[in-house]
Design a protein around this motif. Sequence first.
Motif, PDB file in Angstrom:
ATOM      1  N   VAL A   1     -11.279   5.507  -1.450  1.00 27.50           N
ATOM      2  CA  VAL A   1     -10.804   4.467  -0.714  1.00 27.50           C
ATOM      3  C   VAL A   1     -10.143   3.558  -2.013  1.00 27.50           C
ATOM      4  N   LEU A   2      -9.052   3.068  -1.802  1.00 24.70           N
ATOM      5  CA  LEU A   2      -8.465   2.138  -2.645  1.00 24.70           C
ATOM      6  C   LEU A   2      -8.190   0.936  -1.834  1.00 24.70           C
ATOM      7  N   SER A   3      -9.076  -0.135  -2.125  1.00 26.72           N
ATOM      8  CA  SER A   3      -9.002  -1.285  -1.457  1.00 26.72           C
ATOM      9  C   SER A   3      -8.253  -2.295  -2.186  1.00 26.72           C
ATOM     10  N   ASP A   4      -7.074  -2.556  -1.824  1.00 28.07           N
ATOM     11  CA  ASP A   4      -6.327  -3.648  -2.499  1.00 28.07           C
ATOM     12  C   ASP A   4      -6.473  -4.963  -1.796  1.00 28.07           C
ATOM     13  N   GLU A   5      -7.427  -5.818  -2.493  1.00 24.25           N
ATOM     14  CA  GLU A   5      -7.830  -7.279  -1.810  1.00 24.25           C
ATOM     15  C   GLU A   5      -7.069  -8.429  -2.716  1.00 24.25           C
ATOM     16  N   ILE A   6      -5.778  -8.235  -3.270  1.00 17.68           N
ATOM     17  CA  ILE A   6      -5.076  -9.290  -3.976  1.00 17.68           C
ATOM     18  C   ILE A   6      -4.927 -10.787  -2.984  1.00 17.68           C
ATOM     19  N   TYR A   7      -4.929 -10.310  -1.665  1.00 10.09           N
ATOM     20  CA  TYR A   7      -4.717 -11.739  -0.629  1.00 10.09           C
ATOM     21  C   TYR A   7      -5.887 -12.249  -0.218  1.00 10.09           C
ATOM     22  N   GLU A   8      -7.098 -11.778  -0.617  1.00  6.09           N
ATOM     23  CA  GLU A   8      -8.324 -12.073  -0.094  1.00  6.09           C
ATOM     24  C   GLU A   8      -8.516 -13.534   0.144  1.00  6.09           C
ATOM     25  N   LYS A   9      -7.880 -14.372  -0.763  1.00 10.82           N
ATOM     26  CA  LYS A   9      -8.241 -15.766  -0.673  1.00 10.82           C
ATOM     27  C   LYS A   9      -7.173 -16.744   0.171  1.00 10.82           C
ATOM     28  N   LEU A  10      -6.154 -16.024   0.476  1.00  9.24           N
ATOM     29  CA  LEU A  10      -4.948 -16.613   1.339  1.00  9.24           C
ATOM     30  C   LEU A  10      -5.362 -16.237   2.637  1.00  9.24           C
TER      31      LEU A  10
END
Length: 356
Positions: A166-175
């Motif tokens: 699983v590639l989990s792209d969490e770049i927006y986690e804080k928004l």
Amino acid sequence: MEIGRPDFDTPQSIKKAAIRALQEGKVHYTANAGIQELKESISRKLAVENQFSVDPEKGVVITIGCKEAILDTMLAYINLGDEVLVPDPSWLEYQNIVKLAGGVPVPVALREEEEFLLNPDDVRECVTSKTKMLIVNSPQNPTGAVLPKSYLQALAEIANAFDLIVLSDEIYEKLIYDDAKHVCFASLPGMAERTIVINGFSKAYAMDGWRLGYAAGEEHLIQPILKVHQYNTSCSTSFAQYGAVSAYEGSQESVRAMVNAFDQRRKLIISRLQQMDGVHCVVPKGAFYVFPSFKSLGMSSKELAIALLEQAHIACVPGEAFGNQGQGYLRMAYSASYDQLEQAMDRLAHFLQKYR
Ligand SMILES: Cc1ncc(COP(=O)(O)O)c(C=O)c1O
């Protein structure tokens, strides 16, 4: 409203840390995986904020933005003909990076009536003997959808059952807004051994031009990525890495202020769009995008985006740029000032009167 980047400046404390690094002569190649301070800072952040424990020595590679981390991951894991499950619509780069690595992107449709949440049943149906990887992106670009924990758990079961990375792209986690909560995919039971977490500094710290991201996970998953990174770029920019340490270690007040401002703009846009005839808009819970439907106008989203640009001077991205399922939608980034967005909504309402 078309570019996916914050309109805020990088916080001063982060800039100062990078300037200090330059003045101290930290201008040379760093270790391939990155400077020790930043690897440790990332490892601490993942443990505290994401309940995910990674070894700073072997479990982190600092890259030139998330984009490099995603490319390195694909080059490390995807062999010719391997299939990668990619949400549709999603950030265009995923499918093209999969192709660049010789893989085959398999779109999994997101539906407006399901609030664009990645449906685990649909994912299961798309799995074949060639499926190697699942891409999860929450909060999501372009829809702003945030996957609830129950969805992530169901996706985790599928990853387990079919032995998927699983590639989990969490770049927006804080928004993230309203009652939505970010859950790190790797923190789910049994997922650390198969999840590569991608994150970075572009969005929450307004550092998109600094080009700094990372891949994090268990040693056996990250070391192959480090090999690709090493031959790809050697290392990320030295002084930018020192700035990033200050982003994670310093006050988070500027992040809170930015999220607050984004939230005000989000509410403005949603309320205005919801008043417009023929426009339908799912309420996004994350990122800085809205993805309204203009299907009732009977135009392709590209035709609509061009008409809006030429006649109303509003720039946004046609939904079809994010996959076939994006047809009929526009991605509008609210990374512009409140006043500009108010003006844009006035112009859009005026523009739409012609199509009634
Ligand atoms: C889903 C997603 N991941 C990653 C990125 C890019 O991150 P970076 O600037 O760190 O390469 C973007 C940028 O738009 C994005 O939308």
